[in-house]
Design an enzyme around this catalytic site. Sequence first.
Site, short mmCIF file in Angstrom:
data_model
loop_
_atom_site.label_atom_id
_atom_site.label_comp_id
_atom_site.label_asym_id
_atom_site.label_seq_id
_atom_site.Cartn_x
_atom_site.Cartn_y
_atom_site.Cartn_z
N LYS A 140 -10.21 0.11 -1.50
CA LYS A 140 -9.99 -0.21 -0.09
C LYS A 140 -10.33 1.01 0.75
O LYS A 140 -9.83 2.11 0.50
CB LYS A 140 -8.53 -0.61 0.15
CG LYS A 140 -8.21 -0.88 1.63
CD LYS A 140 -6.79 -1.40 1.80
CE LYS A 140 -6.40 -1.48 3.28
NZ LYS A 140 -5.02 -2.00 3.47
N ASP A 179 0.86 -1.19 0.00
CA ASP A 179 0.00 0.00 0.00
C ASP A 179 0.90 1.23 0.00
O ASP A 179 1.56 1.52 1.00
CB ASP A 179 -0.89 0.02 1.24
CG ASP A 179 -1.95 -1.08 1.24
OD1 ASP A 179 -1.83 -2.02 0.42
OD2 ASP A 179 -2.87 -1.02 2.08
N LYS A 222 -7.08 3.33 -2.43
CA LYS A 222 -7.35 3.24 -1.00
C LYS A 222 -7.60 4.64 -0.46
O LYS A 222 -6.92 5.60 -0.85
CB LYS A 222 -6.16 2.56 -0.31
CG LYS A 222 -6.23 2.50 1.21
CD LYS A 222 -5.00 1.75 1.76
CE LYS A 222 -4.86 1.88 3.26
NZ LYS A 222 -3.66 1.19 3.78
#
Length: 221
Positions: free
Chosen positions: A184, A91, A155
């Site tokens: 996400k 990430d 995300k």
Amino acid sequence: MEKPLAKYIDHTLLKPDATQDQIDQIMTEAKQYDFASVCINPYWVPRAAAALRDSDVNVCTVIGFPLGANTTFIKVAEANQALDDGAKEVDMVLNIGELKAGHDDQVKADIQAVADATHAKAGLLKVIIEAVLLTDDEKVRACQAAEAAGADFVKTSTGFAAGGATVHDVALMRETVGTRLGVKAAGGIHSYAEAKALIDAGADRLGASAGVKILEESEAN
């Protein structure tokens, strides 16, 4: 829901003061509850990979975290080491300042370099856009840059800025990327009701430190 609730959740511990015992505890919980992944800082990736080797829980880590302002060279190096150490998911925080300045080509190039490195080692890349710092137009451009650069997910948040995941942001991100990328939601997800609302809005992964509580609440509903 398309899958068991636990498989939506990246069981997360990113606090700077997290101890080895606390890291070991989330590995134990991850195996017990069969979460999608554990998300921990890069230092802990080798320990997590060893602990989870005989499970189907992935190891996820963060790079360029939490500000996104590292150089691309350093982000790529971080990703490579994390993947070599046993991470399966990365990430990364995009370059927020460059996005806000309208330098989308630089933002895309930064992401693409990390995407190429991650995919070369069979990893999955999620791009954190830090939505609380962005206008809706900037959120859309961030998602478009991530998609153009070859990311697998967008995300919402690091969990370290002033706000976390919102239903509005998840819906906007899902509308922007369609079914081509995952979405996400992360940051401030403390209850089953919040988790379900975000999934209903389009999230297919949740980053949460309250994963055990969320699952326990879901069983009571």
